[in-house]
Write an enzyme that holds these catalytic residues in place. Structure first.
Site, PDB file in Angstrom:
ATOM      1  CG  HIS A  81      -0.373  -0.064   2.541  1.00  0.00           C
ATOM      2  ND1 HIS A  81      -0.075   1.059   3.274  1.00  0.00           N
ATOM      3  CD2 HIS A  81      -0.040  -1.124   3.323  1.00  0.00           C
ATOM      4  CE1 HIS A  81       0.418   0.701   4.450  1.00  0.00           C
ATOM      5  NE2 HIS A  81       0.459  -0.622   4.505  1.00  0.00           N
ATOM      6  CD  GLU A 118      -2.901  -1.855   5.412  1.00  0.00           C
ATOM      7  OE1 GLU A 118      -2.923  -2.918   6.067  1.00  0.00           O
ATOM      8  OE2 GLU A 118      -2.378  -0.797   5.837  1.00  0.00           O
ATOM      9  CD  GLU A 119      -1.285   1.990   7.746  1.00  0.00           C
ATOM     10  OE1 GLU A 119      -1.974   1.492   8.660  1.00  0.00           O
ATOM     11  OE2 GLU A 119      -0.094   1.687   7.562  1.00  0.00           O
ATOM     12  CG  ASP A 170      -2.607   4.041   3.048  1.00  0.00           C
ATOM     13  OD1 ASP A 170      -2.171   3.006   2.487  1.00  0.00           O
ATOM     14  OD2 ASP A 170      -3.478   4.002   3.936  1.00  0.00           O
ATOM     15  CD  GLU A 199       1.157  -4.372   5.614  1.00  0.00           C
ATOM     16  OE1 GLU A 199       1.808  -3.784   6.504  1.00  0.00           O
ATOM     17  OE2 GLU A 199       0.174  -3.866   5.030  1.00  0.00           O
ATOM     18  CG  ASP A 217       2.883  -0.124   7.881  1.00  0.00           C
ATOM     19  OD1 ASP A 217       2.436  -0.599   6.824  1.00  0.00           O
ATOM     20  OD2 ASP A 217       2.183   0.079   8.880  1.00  0.00           O
TER      21      ASP A 217
END
Length: 385
Positions: A76, A141-142, A78, A165, A107
């Site tokens: 991801h 995603e967050e 974001d 991840e 992350d």
């Protein structure tokens, strides 16, 4: 002989990504998407930017290299907000003591940069593999995985996926899910000088919470999944009352229900509704589910016998990862949405999830570089010519 990652280039590109503020909320992934499109297009990928919401994007890149499976890299774009407490600028990649510091370094801009490098390595040795290589970077995603949900709804034809991840470069083949209902407890308003004339909803919520805790201890803690452990239920927010001198007629609790593979939002909700009904019968507590908070999604697992798990574990071991897995990821991530779309997949990336959302987030430099080699190795094993 396989091409090795270019460590200097990887660090430089991670620095460029960290410098792009894509905090979510509000979720400004557009500049990251443009950055990724330029690099993937230069490698010969057919690249599309998919606008899944106003000014919110996914990136889909595809390189067809003969017949064979469809293999995808995903992570991801974001990050969580930078927040306070940093000892260096959150948006300037800083290397010290073998660590690369910056928001998103593990992350998940570290995995993103490593996947770009892995794609370069695979493009440079196209004679060694056959099939379709995809790179899919998603947004949001967050918060709610809106990007991955939108992408999965298009039913992309992907056989195997590696989701980036932070896992310390070990293979994780399962993860938990989350379900967050809002429960409203109803009482009766009255003047606070005559509390006996009302029914205090906050007191009623206080009666309900031990019942929720008991359900966690007596029911959920008795269930277990071999890789992710136990499901859970807890309260993470409470809101009640509207005036200093009024007995509150309503109180709301936000429940956090962590799911294990085999459980669903629907099954968890049915249990909570049954618990609330029992609370009313036995204690006179009037409570109901009135809404839901967004989550990343449900729980999932990929069988250990699946080719992508076998390839991933072998690649991690070949790279010197002492405990290669497969393990279970305690958090949720976008893997579940790719599996729901028909793929099999695993989660792998450099770094430690425990530092991911904190000030001074970092990724070990050696792990970061090694992750690109692991990603490329998994792809070669799945796309073996």
């Amino acid at each position: 002989m396989n091409i090795r990652p270019d460590a200097a280039r990887m660090k430089r590109e991670l620095g460029e990504l960290v410098a792009i503020n894509s905090e979510n909320p509000p979720g400004g992934e557009g500049a990251v998407a443009q950055w990724a499109r330029e690099r993937l297009a230069s490698l010969g990928f057919e690249v599309k930017l998919i606008e899944y919401a106003p000014a919110r994007f996914n990136v889909e890149a595809r390189l067809v290299n003969g017949p064979g499976p469809v293999f995808a890299f995903n992570t991801h774009m974001d990050t969580v907000p930078a927040g306070n407490g940093w000892t260096s600028d959150a948006f300037t990649l800083t290397e010290r003591d073998g660590r690369l510091y910056g928001r998103g370094s593990c992350d998940c801009k570290g995995p993103l940069a490593a996947m770009i490098e892995a794609a370069r390595m695979l493009v440079a040795e196209r004679q060694a593999w056959s099939g379709t290589l995809m790179v899919v970077f998603t947004g949001d995603e967050e918060v709610a995985s809106a990007g991955a949900r939108h992408y999965a709804a298009s039913r992309p034809e992907i056989d195997a996926v590696v989701v980036g991840e932070p896992t310390g470069n070990a293979c994780f083949s399962a993860h938990k899910g989350s379900f967050r209902p809002v429960v409203r407890i109803t009482g009766k308003a009255a003047h606070s000088g005559s509390p006996h004339l009302g029914d205090n909803a906050i007191f009623r919520a206080g009666q309900l919470m031990p019942l929720l805790a008991a359900f966690h201890d007596d029911v959920l803690a008795q269930r277990s999944h071999p890789l992710v452990g136990n499901p859970s239920l807890t309260v993470t927010r409470i809101k009640g009352g509207h005036a200093d001198n009024v007995i509150p007629a309503e109180c709301e609790l936000l429940l956090d229900r962590r799911l294990i593979p085999g459980e669903t939002d629907a099954s968890a909700e049915a249990e909570i509704r049954a618990l609330l009904a029992e609370a009313e019968r036995t204690h006179g507590i009037r409570a109901e589910i009135v809404g839901y908070h967004a989550t990343t999604g449900g729980a999932t697992d990929t069988p250990e016998t699946a080719p992508v798990v076998q390839a991933a574990v072998a690649a991690c071991r070949a790279a010197g990862v002492a405990e290669a897995g497969p393990f279970g990821f305690q958090g949720a991530c976008d893997l579940v949405h790719f599996i729901e779309a028909g793929a099999e997949g695993v989660v792998i990336g450099a770094g430690d999830i425990r530092v991911a959302h904190r000030p001074d987030e970092f990724v070990p430099a050696d792990e970061f570089v090694a992750s690109a080699a692991i990603y490329a190795d998994i792809a070669r094993r799945i796309l073996a010519a």
